[in-house]
Enzyme design. Structure first.
Site, short mmCIF file in Angstrom:
data_model
loop_
_atom_site.label_atom_id
_atom_site.label_comp_id
_atom_site.label_asym_id
_atom_site.label_seq_id
_atom_site.Cartn_x
_atom_site.Cartn_y
_atom_site.Cartn_z
N GLU A 429 0.82 -1.23 0.00
CA GLU A 429 0.00 0.00 0.00
C GLU A 429 0.85 1.27 0.00
OE1 GLU A 429 -3.41 -0.17 2.62
OE2 GLU A 429 -3.86 -2.20 1.95
C1 LIG Z 1 1.90 -10.02 1.37
C2 LIG Z 1 1.68 -9.12 0.19
C3 LIG Z 1 0.39 -8.77 -0.16
C4 LIG Z 1 0.16 -7.98 -1.28
N1 LIG Z 1 -1.12 -7.74 -1.68
C5 LIG Z 1 -1.33 -7.11 -2.87
C6 LIG Z 1 -2.66 -6.98 -3.41
O1 LIG Z 1 -3.64 -7.44 -2.82
N2 LIG Z 1 -2.82 -6.37 -4.61
C7 LIG Z 1 -1.77 -5.85 -5.29
O2 LIG Z 1 -1.98 -5.30 -6.36
N3 LIG Z 1 -0.50 -5.93 -4.81
C8 LIG Z 1 -0.27 -6.55 -3.62
N4 LIG Z 1 1.00 -6.68 -3.13
C9 LIG Z 1 2.10 -6.07 -3.84
C10 LIG Z 1 2.66 -4.86 -3.13
O3 LIG Z 1 1.78 -3.79 -3.27
C11 LIG Z 1 4.03 -4.58 -3.73
O4 LIG Z 1 4.92 -5.51 -3.15
C12 LIG Z 1 4.48 -3.18 -3.50
O5 LIG Z 1 3.76 -2.32 -4.32
C13 LIG Z 1 5.94 -3.00 -3.82
O6 LIG Z 1 6.23 -3.50 -5.09
P1 LIG Z 1 7.47 -4.48 -5.29
O7 LIG Z 1 7.45 -5.47 -4.21
O8 LIG Z 1 7.49 -4.95 -6.68
O9 LIG Z 1 8.72 -3.56 -5.02
P2 LIG Z 1 9.50 -2.64 -6.05
O10 LIG Z 1 8.57 -1.62 -6.64
O11 LIG Z 1 10.27 -3.49 -6.98
O12 LIG Z 1 10.47 -1.91 -5.05
C14 LIG Z 1 11.57 -2.58 -4.42
C15 LIG Z 1 12.18 -1.62 -3.42
O13 LIG Z 1 12.62 -0.44 -4.09
C16 LIG Z 1 11.97 0.71 -3.53
N5 LIG Z 1 11.67 1.64 -4.62
C17 LIG Z 1 10.96 1.39 -5.75
N6 LIG Z 1 10.90 2.48 -6.50
C18 LIG Z 1 11.58 3.44 -5.85
C19 LIG Z 1 11.88 4.80 -6.13
N7 LIG Z 1 11.44 5.42 -7.23
N8 LIG Z 1 12.59 5.50 -5.22
C20 LIG Z 1 13.02 4.91 -4.07
N9 LIG Z 1 12.77 3.62 -3.77
C21 LIG Z 1 12.06 2.92 -4.64
C22 LIG Z 1 10.70 0.19 -2.88
O14 LIG Z 1 10.25 1.03 -1.86
C23 LIG Z 1 11.20 -1.15 -2.35
O15 LIG Z 1 11.88 -0.96 -1.15
C24 LIG Z 1 1.26 -7.47 -2.01
C25 LIG Z 1 2.56 -7.79 -1.62
C26 LIG Z 1 2.78 -8.61 -0.55
C27 LIG Z 1 4.19 -8.97 -0.20
#
Ligand SMILES: Cc1cc2nc3c(=O)[nH]c(=O)nc-3n(C[C@H](O)[C@H](O)[C@H](O)COP(=O)(O)OP(=O)(O)OC[C@H]3O[C@@H](n4cnc5c(N)ncnc54)[C@H](O)[C@@H]3O)c2cc1C
Length: 628
Positions: A429
């Site tokens: 979120e």
């Molecule tokens: C248990 C769980 C439940 C979830 N439930 C849902 C759901 O119901 N529906 C849904 O759609 N998604 C869901 N998600 C997905 C969740 O919203 C994403 O994991 C989240 O948006 C982060 O995306 P990512 O993990 O791909 O991280 P990435 O976007 O790949 O980021 C990796 C790291 O880099 C950092 N980062 C990325 N971009 C930047 C930037 N521009 N500047 C600085 N730092 C940055 C992030 O903060 C993070 O620390 C869920 C995930 C989990 C683990």
């Protein structure tokens, strides 16, 4: 969930568009926090501390009693964690209690709880079982009920609300394997058929909570781009998708460090045919819908944090009294005592902040995007620290599983599980980093609106001259007043008694914050957007000021009502003292830090210059980048 990305692969213009998408047009009152960023303490927006409407509260209280009894008698959180499954009897019981329709209006068969009471229920459930909370929250904080309530047509509401209220589980599918916090770049497509009456969805959605079992899903997909002012404008559209539609497939159930009882998966859509009438709101409005849904949906997590923190406080209080070491209860040793005081003061502030935003949502007309984002960011980070402290206070027992404690005859206090369950809240979120960017954009936006053209090397001279005149007129008054009015306000906020000094500090702090934002913009100009650490410090100051104002307002309110007034004031006072020191440290680090040096070093680490430091590792995980 994914949803708030303002950077990543998107261009500056797209990023600005995403921020614009998250704005609604129907606010009557400005955002308290935006005003703080501009140096204005608009206390009248949050004080007197707003209370939930009494009839809504009464209804919420009655429901809390039922849910509390159900949790106690039927939900074994350790068993759910151990087995990794939510027992069907628990889900049925929750359905019978109407828990899947808490936010659905009564006219459609739901309970029609207010945002505040819904949050109170989530707070209570989280204090007992994180996984149960995640099932309900994924369903109705972001799943179909919330966007349907905000954007559904009457026909859609009549069709889906009664089903959802009866317990048809729903999910929100935005994240994809290659698109996490950067949803604007999603790859899932929804292609209109020739007659335009249906769309074919193709793509994959990852980590979709409730996805593997949901009957109904909100799926975000890319529809054909439009040309606006000669430029391609990407379109994202939200669809309600029925689970039974051919081509829908659950590819994998994901398993995590915590929240073992949730159903979360990788979903595949292959030519999934969805009728046009299943579009929510309108074609091309899906990203805006997702972001607006999250504006309030995001408030569930701060409420969850309050539940987790209160449970920690209870555990720490009991244990620090019971456990005798070195001649006395550990709670009498200063190092432990300090953690307990800090925990109590921060829990009070988190609760004040969360319910301030919730009641504002219930009253309507308030722009609470920033308060919700700040509450999400600040409460999740603060609660993580509280969990860490509670584990430390429990010592070895904090690290031991509840089952193991039970097996050897001790109380099965599940701090180990709570830590595992909680950690993801700093990622989904809107991760901590993304919340910093989201809030930072709002902090600098008024200045960019006024003076952005001046910083744009490509802007025409005439446009620059016009912007210069406008900016000069504004800053000639605004900038000096960010220095002077602090003096005028000496002795203000006297009605807050011993908390008045803290409110004056918020007032001064807001002006200092506004100057800090302005100075950083002047020094770093367009490069400021790359200085994420500076921006994060400014945002963290804003969050602390917001939490201070909320805590003081709530303490004063409790004092006036005669409820635990003096004790509430002590909590707010201690909280504000700590917050002021943290704020000072953030301000000092704006101009004295190692940011640039650390960044350079990190790039050399990334380039492989320091792989010698990794020598001696067991050859367990080949860390090759994908594709090599
Ligand atoms: C248990 C769980 C439940 C979830 N439930 C849902 C759901 O119901 N529906 C849904 O759609 N998604 C869901 N998600 C997905 C969740 O919203 C994403 O994991 C989240 O948006 C982060 O995306 P990512 O993990 O791909 O991280 P990435 O976007 O790949 O980021 C990796 C790291 O880099 C950092 N980062 C990325 N971009 C930047 C930037 N521009 N500047 C600085 N730092 C940055 C992030 O903060 C993070 O620390 C869920 C995930 C989990 C683990």
């Amino acid at each position: 969930m994914a949803g708030d990305e303002l950077r990543g692969h998107v261009s500056e213009q797209e990023a600005r568009q995403v921020a614009e998408e998250a704005r609604e047009e129907r606010w009557e009152h400005p955002s308290f926090m935006s005003e703080l960023f501009m140096g204005n303490l608009r206390l009248e927006l949050i004080h007197p501390y707003p209370e939930e409407d009494p009839s809504a509260r009464e209804k919420g209280d009655a429901y809390l009693e039922k849910i509390g009894a159900f949790l106690r008698d039927h939900v074994d959180a350790d068993e759910i964690d151990r087995t990794g499954e939510m027992p069907p009897a628990v889900l049925d019981g929750l359905r019978q209690l109407g828990a899947f329709g808490m936010k659905i209006p009564e006219t459609y068969g739901g309970l029609g709880l207010s945002q505040t009471s819904y949050s109170r229920v989530i707070e209570m459930i989280t204090s007992h079982c994180g996984a149960t909370s995640a099932w309900l929250s994924a369903h109705q904080s972001i799943g179909v009920p919330q966007p349907l309530k905000l954007f559904g047509t009457e026909a859609q509401k009549s069709r889906y609300f009664p089903r959802l209220a009866r317990g048809a589980v729903s999910a929100f599918a935005l994240t994809e394997p290659e698109v996490g916090s950067d949803p604007a770049n999603m790859a899932t497509t929804a292609t209109p058929t020739e007659d335009g009456r249906t769309f074919m969805i193709n793509g994959e959605k990852l980590w979709c909570t409730n996805g593997p079992v949901a009957e109904l899903l909100v799926v975000m997909a890319r529809t054909p781009s439009k040309i606006v002012n000669g430029r391609e404008r990407k379109q994202i559209t939200a669809f309600i998708v029925e689970r039974g539609t051919p081509g829908f497939e659950v590819v994998h159930r994901c398993r995590f460090m915590g929240l073992h009882g949730i159903q979360n998966g990788l979903l595949r859509f292959t030519n999934v045919k969805v009728p046009r009438e299943n579009i929510l709101w309108g074609e091309g409005l899906g990203l805006k819908l997702a972001l607006i849904t999250l504006n309030t949906g995001r408030l569930t997590l701060p409420a969850s944090c309050v539940g987790a923190a209160k449970r920690c406080l209870e555990i720490a209080r009991i244990w620090a009294n019971e456990r005798i070491q070195w001649g006395g209860p550990i709670g009498r040793h200063e190092a432990v005592a300090d953690r307990i005081a800090d925990m109590a003061a921060k829990t009070f502030a988190m609760e004040a902040l969360t319910y301030l935003a919730c009641v504002m949502v219930d009253r309507g007309g308030f722009d609470i995007r920033l308060e919700a984002a700040a509450a999400k960011l600040w409460n999740t980070e603060t609660t993580w620290r509280i969990l860490h402290d509670t584990l430390q206070i429990r010592g070895g027992r904090g690290y031991e599983t509840a089952d193991s404690l039970r097996a050897r005859g001790e109380k099965p206090i599940p701090i180990e599980r709570a830590v595992r369950d909680f950690r993801v809240n700093l990622i989904l979120e809107g991760s901590t980093e993304i919340m910093h960017l989201f809030l930072a954009r709002e902090a600098v936006d008024p200045h960019f609106q006024l003076a952005g053209v001046l910083l744009d090397p490509d802007a025409a001279a005439a446009a620059k001259a016009k912007a210069l005149a406008k900016a000069a007129a504004f800053y000639a008054w605004w900038y000096p007043s960010r220095w002077l009015s602090g003096l005028v306000r000496l002795g203000a906020y006297g009605e807050f008694g011993e908390l008045a000094g803290h409110l004056r500090a918020v007032d001064r702090g807001a002006r200092r914050l506004a100057r800090g934002v302005f100075h950083c913009m002047m020094v770093h100009q367009a490069r400021l957007e790359k200085r994420q650490l500076l921006l994060a410090r400014l945002v963290d100051v804003g969050c602390e000021l917001l939490a201070m104002a909320a805590a003081c307002s709530r303490a004063q309110h409790l004092r006036e009502r005669g409820e635990e007034g003096a004790r509430a004031v002590s909590l707010a006072d201690l909280f504000c003292r700590g917050a002021r020191r943290r704020i000072d440290a953030h301000f000092a680090a704006l101009w004295r830090n190692d940011d640039v040096r650390a960044y350079r070093l990190s790039q050399r680490v990334l380039a492989g210059d320091y792989t010698w430091l990794e020598r001696g590792l067991a050859p367990t995980y080949p860390q090759q980048p994908r594709g090599n």
